[in-house]
Write an enzyme that holds these catalytic residues in place. Structure first.
Site, PDB file in Angstrom:
ATOM      1  N   ARG A  16      39.808   8.438  22.796  1.00 15.03           N
ATOM      2  CA  ARG A  16      38.689   7.736  23.414  1.00 15.03           C
ATOM      3  C   ARG A  16      38.284   8.444  24.705  1.00 15.03           C
ATOM      4  O   ARG A  16      39.044   9.230  25.268  1.00 15.03           O
ATOM      5  CB  ARG A  16      39.072   6.287  23.715  1.00 15.03           C
ATOM      6  CG  ARG A  16      39.179   5.396  22.506  1.00 15.03           C
ATOM      7  CD  ARG A  16      39.700   4.009  22.850  1.00 15.03           C
ATOM      8  NE  ARG A  16      41.106   4.039  23.243  1.00 15.03           N
ATOM      9  CZ  ARG A  16      41.806   2.967  23.606  1.00 15.03           C
ATOM     10  NH1 ARG A  16      41.207   1.785  23.662  1.00 15.03           N
ATOM     11  NH2 ARG A  16      43.083   3.083  23.928  1.00 15.03           N
ATOM     12  N   LYS A  76      42.622   4.686  29.280  1.00 18.68           N
ATOM     13  CA  LYS A  76      44.020   4.279  29.404  1.00 18.68           C
ATOM     14  C   LYS A  76      44.509   4.410  30.835  1.00 18.68           C
ATOM     15  O   LYS A  76      43.902   5.077  31.671  1.00 18.68           O
ATOM     16  CB  LYS A  76      44.905   5.109  28.473  1.00 18.68           C
ATOM     17  CG  LYS A  76      44.737   4.784  27.004  1.00 18.68           C
ATOM     18  CD  LYS A  76      44.937   3.297  26.703  1.00 18.68           C
ATOM     19  CE  LYS A  76      46.371   2.833  26.901  1.00 18.68           C
ATOM     20  NZ  LYS A  76      46.520   1.363  26.694  1.00 18.68           N
ATOM     21  N   TYR A  95      41.853   0.592  32.087  1.00 20.20           N
ATOM     22  CA  TYR A  95      42.949  -0.309  31.730  1.00 20.20           C
ATOM     23  C   TYR A  95      44.193   0.135  32.491  1.00 20.20           C
ATOM     24  O   TYR A  95      44.520   1.331  32.518  1.00 20.20           O
ATOM     25  CB  TYR A  95      43.230  -0.251  30.225  1.00 20.20           C
ATOM     26  CG  TYR A  95      42.156  -0.876  29.371  1.00 20.20           C
ATOM     27  CD1 TYR A  95      41.906  -2.244  29.409  1.00 20.20           C
ATOM     28  CD2 TYR A  95      41.390  -0.094  28.512  1.00 20.20           C
ATOM     29  CE1 TYR A  95      40.911  -2.815  28.625  1.00 20.20           C
ATOM     30  CE2 TYR A  95      40.392  -0.655  27.728  1.00 20.20           C
ATOM     31  CZ  TYR A  95      40.160  -2.014  27.785  1.00 20.20           C
ATOM     32  OH  TYR A  95      39.174  -2.569  27.011  1.00 20.20           O
ATOM     33  N   HIS A  97      47.371  -2.375  32.880  1.00 19.62           N
ATOM     34  CA  HIS A  97      48.551  -3.039  32.313  1.00 19.62           C
ATOM     35  C   HIS A  97      49.781  -2.785  33.189  1.00 19.62           C
ATOM     36  O   HIS A  97      50.782  -2.222  32.738  1.00 19.62           O
ATOM     37  CB  HIS A  97      48.794  -2.566  30.878  1.00 19.62           C
ATOM     38  CG  HIS A  97      47.663  -2.833  29.933  1.00 19.62           C
ATOM     39  ND1 HIS A  97      47.291  -4.102  29.532  1.00 19.62           N
ATOM     40  CD2 HIS A  97      46.785  -1.989  29.328  1.00 19.62           C
ATOM     41  CE1 HIS A  97      46.257  -4.035  28.715  1.00 19.62           C
ATOM     42  NE2 HIS A  97      45.922  -2.765  28.574  1.00 19.62           N
ATOM     43  N   GLU A 119      41.422  -5.106  32.200  1.00 21.81           N
ATOM     44  CA  GLU A 119      42.017  -6.235  31.487  1.00 21.81           C
ATOM     45  C   GLU A 119      42.131  -7.509  32.309  1.00 21.81           C
ATOM     46  O   GLU A 119      42.457  -8.567  31.769  1.00 21.81           O
ATOM     47  CB  GLU A 119      43.391  -5.863  30.909  1.00 21.81           C
ATOM     48  CG  GLU A 119      44.536  -5.750  31.911  1.00 21.81           C
ATOM     49  CD  GLU A 119      44.632  -4.379  32.553  1.00 21.81           C
ATOM     50  OE1 GLU A 119      45.608  -4.148  33.277  1.00 21.81           O
ATOM     51  OE2 GLU A 119      43.737  -3.533  32.321  1.00 21.81           O
ATOM     52  N   ASP A 271      51.164  -3.395  25.104  1.00 25.38           N
ATOM     53  CA  ASP A 271      50.667  -2.876  26.373  1.00 25.38           C
ATOM     54  C   ASP A 271      51.148  -3.711  27.556  1.00 25.38           C
ATOM     55  O   ASP A 271      51.235  -3.219  28.675  1.00 25.38           O
ATOM     56  CB  ASP A 271      49.132  -2.843  26.384  1.00 25.38           C
ATOM     57  CG  ASP A 271      48.581  -1.601  25.689  1.00 25.38           C
ATOM     58  OD1 ASP A 271      49.160  -0.528  25.858  1.00 25.38           O
ATOM     59  OD2 ASP A 271      47.576  -1.729  24.974  1.00 25.38           O
TER      60      ASP A 271
END
Length: 376
Positions: A16, A76, A95, A97, A119, A271
């Site tokens: 991605r 990511k 993101y 996490h 998120e 995740d």
């Protein structure tokens, strides 16, 4: 004007990219500069020439991009080498996490950058609009992955998800009725499986019952109901989420011993640390392992397998927020939008999300307090 940088993702089998050419065009039309790392989108058919035509400039290396950009837009969580390229006051939007990842958290604290997590951004419906598109992808993929893992060659029991005339379909148990869970349930129902979804929200269960009727079984989630369903399950989808916090461990190793040999667990919550006690993060290159005779699929970036679809879905969701950050500057954008402000996890060396602070044992500092300060 702001300089926005989009690096090439470097996590294992992550194809991605943080922005499409259409996103670049919107930003450059608004007067901003966009830097794209060379070949950032090539793997999914987004060529450097497409980005140039949209108004971007191509940089040869991540080093140069990180050194120049004021706002870094990724997919990511930054890998250690990327965290070390961040600088004080630089904005990172991706993101994160953080709750199950103390190493990344410490590196972001050390960087003194401003880290805003997709998120934990919220909206007026008490939803997570930047997590939703990837949750939709992951929920649908969970059934594809689980169906494949059920094949005998993968270590599964050799069950076809939808069965055939005269042979019963597989029993699919979905833990969690959120975006991941309902997308997994829809896919499994579409393939003809026998599907049960468990959730602790009675209003949500009523909503699902109204939408799907008797074709989807709904159960209030408690330990007894979950244990009974696990014993019967061929495929279990873990789809629970506590925003910003580590996922609760809902299935123990003892539970695995009661399940059918060759049953499959797909942990979409990996995740956030995973919702099965036996879960450990895997990769697209080596996605499954077997413990207690149960097949585990715990890939930490599931949507990366369908990277083109996922990239377009992600840019559709993130672009309005990127424009806000670029047009107004992060301080004004966060002050004016409390939902975007909920995405602020790390600010100049301080943890600004309560669930992250609690999970990792850091002192929590409110966003309103840090936004009144300048980064040192």
């Amino acid at each position: 004007m702001m300089i926005i940088g989009v690096p090439k993702e470097i996590k294992n089998h992550e194809y991605r990219v943080g922005m499409t050419p259409a996103g670049v065009r919107e930003l450059t039309s608004a007067g901003h500069s966009v830097l794209i790392e060379k070949d950032a989108g090539t793997a999914i058919g987004l060529k450097d020439a497409d980005y140039i035509a949209a108004g971007a400039m191509i940089t040869e290396s991540a080093d140069k991009l990180f050194a120049t950009a004021q706002l870094i837009v990724k997919v990511k969580e930054p890998q250690p080498i990327e965290c070390k390229m961040l600088r004080p006051g630089q904005i990172l939007f991706t993101y994160l996490h953080l709750a199950p990842d103390p190493e990344q958290t410490q590196l972001l604290i050390n960087s003194k950058a401003i880290a805003i997590a997709y998120e934990t951004v919220t909206d007026n419906h008490n939803s997570l609009p930047l997590l939703a598109p990837m949750s939709e992808v992951a929920g649908r993929m969970a059934i594809q992955a689980g169906a494949h893992a059920l094949e005998k060659a993968q270590g599964g029991m050799g069950t076809l998800l939808g069965g055939v005339p005269g042979v019963a379909p597989a029993k699919v148990v979905v833990i969690g009725g959120g975006v991941v869970g309902i997308n997994a349930a829809r896919m499994a129902l579409g393939l003809g499986a026998d599907v049960t979804i468990l959730d602790r929200s009675l209003p949500r269960l009523r909503e699902l019952d109204t939408l799907y009727g008797p074709t989807l079984k709904t159960l209030y989630s408690n330990s007894q109901a979950l244990e009974a369903e696990l014993i019967l399950a061929d495929l279990v989808i873990g789809a629970v989420l506590i925003p910003g916090a580590a996922a609760p461990k809902l299935v123990s190793r003892a539970d695995l011993k009661k399940m059918k040999k060759g049953a499959v667990l797909v942990d979409v919550a990996i995740d956030q640390g995973g919702c099965f006690e036996s879960s450990r993060a895997t990769t697209h290159q080596d996605p499954i392992y077997i413990e207690e005779d149960i097949v585990h699929y715990c890939v930490a970036n599931m949507p990366g397998a369908v990277a083109r679809t996922a990239t377009f879905a992600l840019t559709n969701a993130t672009l309005p927020y990127i424009l806000d950050l670029a047009n107004k500057g992060y301080q004004t954008a966060l002050r004016e939008d409390p939902h975007l402000c909920n995405g602020l996890n790390v600010h100049c060396g301080q943890i600004t999300h309560a669930a992250v602070a609690q999970s990792l044992g850091y002192e929590y500092v409110s966003p309103s307090e840090v936004l009144a300060q300048a980064c040192d």
